[in-house]
Design an enzyme around this catalytic site. Structure first.
Site, PDB file in Angstrom:
ATOM      1  N   HIS B 262     -10.341  25.287  18.536  1.00 27.70           N
ATOM      2  CA  HIS B 262      -9.150  26.667  18.885  1.00 27.70           C
ATOM      3  C   HIS B 262      -9.087  27.608  20.055  1.00 27.70           C
ATOM      4  CE1 HIS B 262      -5.888  29.355  17.684  1.00 27.70           C
ATOM      5  NE2 HIS B 262      -6.779  29.806  18.234  1.00 27.70           N
ATOM      6  N   GLU B 263     -10.892  27.893  19.898  1.00 29.00           N
ATOM      7  CA  GLU B 263     -11.476  29.254  20.902  1.00 29.00           C
ATOM      8  C   GLU B 263     -11.761  28.072  22.599  1.00 29.00           C
ATOM      9  OE1 GLU B 263     -10.953  31.233  20.290  1.00 29.00           O
ATOM     10  OE2 GLU B 263     -10.401  31.500  18.668  1.00 29.00           O
ATOM     11  N   HIS B 266      -8.434  27.967  24.448  1.00 33.50           N
ATOM     12  CA  HIS B 266      -8.010  29.163  25.054  1.00 33.50           C
ATOM     13  C   HIS B 266      -9.074  29.260  26.041  1.00 33.50           C
ATOM     14  CE1 HIS B 266      -5.536  31.313  22.909  1.00 33.50           C
ATOM     15  NE2 HIS B 266      -6.538  32.159  21.462  1.00 33.50           N
ATOM     16  N   GLU B 292      -1.957  31.046  22.860  1.00 29.31           N
ATOM     17  CA  GLU B 292      -1.953  30.289  21.806  1.00 29.31           C
ATOM     18  C   GLU B 292      -1.870  29.401  21.463  1.00 29.31           C
ATOM     19  OE1 GLU B 292      -3.185  32.557  19.782  1.00 29.31           O
ATOM     20  OE2 GLU B 292      -3.487  31.472  18.130  1.00 29.31           O
TER      21      GLU B 292
END
Lengths: 498, 498
Positions: B262-263, B266, B292
């Site tokens: 997930h990160e 980003h 997001e």
């Protein structure tokens, strides 16, 4: 009211300094390389803001107001005013445009030095070195001659009130003892077996052992952390955050272990400064030499002490069974205390290290007091190495070009390293009266009383007391190299059966 | 000349922001606890300086000058002026003394919220919540009603140009699909065996696997690093330094692996912004929702994809032989995609997560558009959970008090999380046309074309294009929740054999 304003003002300056130090720490402990160029701009912006604050009219006015009513000020404020004034004048007396020009020169000089060192070509560096020296002489003109000679002005920047008279005396005495010892050791048949030092010691084990050492020495992990960097350092961010780095060399465990112990000495100094100085510019070591005396006290008087290893040798063997499993403690001790004249200062052993410093000191002193030209440095350097250490550098890269200090204009700094050793031996001598069972404590691994003694006599005061005052009050004496000379004499006579 | 002055000025603001972000990163990744109080003062000082710069007359004048000659400005400068103006007005329109009062309230409200949550006592928090809401309403008054209703002004802070009309529509459609799926799954006999997820997975192995995943996804380690923190996060310090943290839970490997993926989404957004925006406030994600969408694209469309695990399952088994050595891939896939209505948003699965968001959105909308009182929140909250998720919280601690956002006045932020999912499904739909062999790439572990597509359509622009513009140009469509609805419908119908 002015006191509060002044205190708030200098605390704000410290905030900027702390932010910059977090960034410096980060840049040296793993910041991604692609972000560094932009990070340098951040450093530039914050440094410029800090410089503006450090040289503002507002600060000048606050200082003048407080200086005009010294009788009303408490001791902490008085010392604070004195320290901030010193820094203010140092920055303010140089015309801004000249300082800017100097900073640009500094940057070019560092680049030239790097290239000169890489290609062993002193001539490349010489013109920059000459300019740096002449700028420093100009700055001395702005700052004023301190204690009777231009070089003393530079010494005072790092070691308040230090003079060439004092250094000539203490270094002179010490040099005789060391040179004589080194000569005797050179012909001694009792050389240690040093090949045992250079076997494989896994980095994770080095780290685990380093952490154990720190805990034993009394390092507060809630007020610090251990990281890795190319060169070990300690950085004091604030009273509750004094970080250590070390370097893990898998074929020479000494850099990590002795580096960690050394930096721990620095860190415990700052961890144990009186809380009442929190956030003030006084919450730091009182001089480079006194700071170094703390790190060297732990590195040499604790970390190279036989009794310390009587307690810790089993742990070391536990982490390095392959390397030291079959090595007797006595052989280990002789190996880690080996003496060998060498060209490179930062690789020197405890005994020869001060000679490297004395050479640099004498050169700096003569450069600034008019008895030496920069162009003659290689010759003078090599002659002195031959005279004091009995070896002559074959290249300038391993001679006069080895250290970066002079390319950055840092003259007056080197003596601190040797002063640290002299101070450390004085602390040890004084400590022996209060802690007669010093060796026994090391043998038991109970090092807290030692740290507490240092906190009581040194740490707590931060920069509240100046070096000579601190020394006099803690030991009842002025600077005295005899204790270091005696310690070295006894230790190496015994180790090398001289 | 003014353009250069303006650019220099905003770059200097970014320098302060970057310094603050280095400090935030450090505080969350191992800064020693005893140094934190002083570090907060450093943050206070730098934040105040930054705020002064952000609201200065000088900046106001530069903005006005540039706005008066828009025709002469290039597109980057135009957008820069627009963004800086938005931020300037947001800060400047609130009278300084009122803002100060609000910041103090915020701090008290956070403390009250913590206590209320710990003791399950909504009444403790209510008076602070009411004040926070009334301050936010006052701020909306200063900022002006945007797009027709007060709540839209708040939405616009996080998702430029977003409105309740749009959200009511897309959330409404999506909710029907999800609620119906959740209900069917509840009665499905084909439940996954999830106990396999919670066995011991050593932290060092989790870290090693996380690093492998990052390399595969296309994370640039020269422009970032992986650390550990209590809650995973990504922090963009500058174009060349976008750091990720993750959390290693030895009895639930999912937080580390899916957190890292997930990160990484980003971070890759910020790593791949066009260099021409370096150092400008445009060198960041264009909205919370678009940001997001990048993290959720990787977490859900890559990280929970069957083909991705066909490539990676052996590596996972390698690092967790005890846990997954005997588990079939199909069982693993069903377990990591399990659906289970639950009370806590941050622990929710992919399917039920948007329902948590919709509940918060509806409550915020009604609070600010005058249809709901703060005191009625617990009742409304629980009713909605029962209606949408089929479960009713038994305490306010596991209900309305679970998130800290409202105690800090963050209204308008929650929708971004669900918008990210909707956008992500739209990227996936558009990408399918250009990369028809998406699944095959995952199966081969060749993820570069995927990252390149996202860079081409999204990353490179940073905040140069606003969300709706970016979406329209990349997909040819406006916001459309059908793609997400279809994806969820297909995926969960298959997994649960509905």
């Amino acid at each position: 009211m002015t006191v509060q304003q002044f205190t708030d003002y200098v605390k704000k300056m410290k905030h900027y300094e702390e932010a910059l130090n977090v960034i410096y720490w980060d840049m040296r402990t793993g910041a991604p390389k692609k972000g560094l160029a932009q990070r340098s701009e951040v450093v530039g912006t914050l440094s410029a803001s800090l410089f503006d604050m450090e040289t503002s009219e507002e600060l000048g006015d606050l200082l003048s107001t407080l200086e005009s009513k010294k009788a009303d000020l408490d001791y902490v404020t008085l010392r604070l005013v004195e320290e901030v004034r010193k820094n203010y004048d140092q920055n303010k007396k140089i015309p801004p445009n000249e300082y800017k020009e100097y900073v640009i020169l500094q940057s070019k000089a560092e680049t030239a030095w790097e290239e000169a060192k890489a290609t062993d070509n002193f001539a490349l560096f010489l013109p920059y070195l000459e300019q740096i020296i002449s700028w420093q002489k100009k700055f001395i003109g702005y700052w004023g001659i301190k204690n009777g000679s231009p070089y003393n002005t530079l010494l005072d920047l790092y070691e308040p009130d230090m003079t060439t008279d004092v250094l000539d005396h203490v270094f002179g005495e010490l040099r005789k003892t060391i040179v004589s010892l080194v000569q005797k050791i050179a012909t001694s048949p009792n050389k240690p077996e040093t090949s045992i030092l250079f076997k494989h010691f896994p980095r994770e084990s080095q780290r685990a052992l380093s952490l154990e050492m720190l805990a034993q020495l009394g390092y507060d992990f809630d007020a610090g952390r251990l990281d890795e960097s190319v060169h070990p350092f300690m950085i004091g961010l604030n009273h509750g955050d004094n970080r250590i780095t070390t370097k893990y060399d898998e074929s020479d465990f000494r850099s990590a272990i002795f580096g960690t112990i050394h930096e721990c000495g620095h860190a415990m100094y700052e961890q144990n400064i009186d809380e009442k100085l929190d956030g003030l510019p006084l919450a730091t070591g009182t001089s480079m030499g006194i700071h170094e005396s703390q790190s060297l006290f732990y590195e040499n008087f604790v970390g190279r002490n036989e009794k310390f290893w009587e307690h810790n040798y089993e742990r070391l063997q536990h982490f390095s069974a392959e390397q030291f499993g079959d090595v007797a403690l006595a052989d280990f001790l002789r190996a880690i205390n080996m003496v060998e004249p060498s060209f490179i200062r930062i690789e020197a052993d405890e005994l020869t290290y001060p000679l490297h410093i004395m050479i640099r000191y004498e050169i700096e002193r003569d450069l600034f007091n008019g008895n030496l030209q920069a162009k003659d440095l290689p010759q003078v350097w090599n002659d002195k190495y031959e005279e004091y250490l009995g070896i002559r550098p074959e290249t300038d890269a391993q001679g006069v070009l080895q250290d970066m200090h002079w390319s950055g204009g840092m003259f007056g700094y080197f003596p601190s390293y040797a002063l640290g050793m002299i101070y450390a031996a004085q602390w040890k001598h004084a400590m022996d009266k209060d802690i007669p069972n010093f060796d026994e404590l090391l043998e038991k691994g109970e090092l807290l009383p030692i740290r507490e003694w240092l906190t009581d006599k040194v740490h707590q005061y931060g920069a509240l007391k100046k070096p000579f005052e601190l020394l006099q009050e803690a030991t009842g004496e002025a600077l005295n190299a005899n204790y270091l000379a005696n310690y070295l004499q006894d230790k190496y006579t015994k180790l090398y059966k001289l």
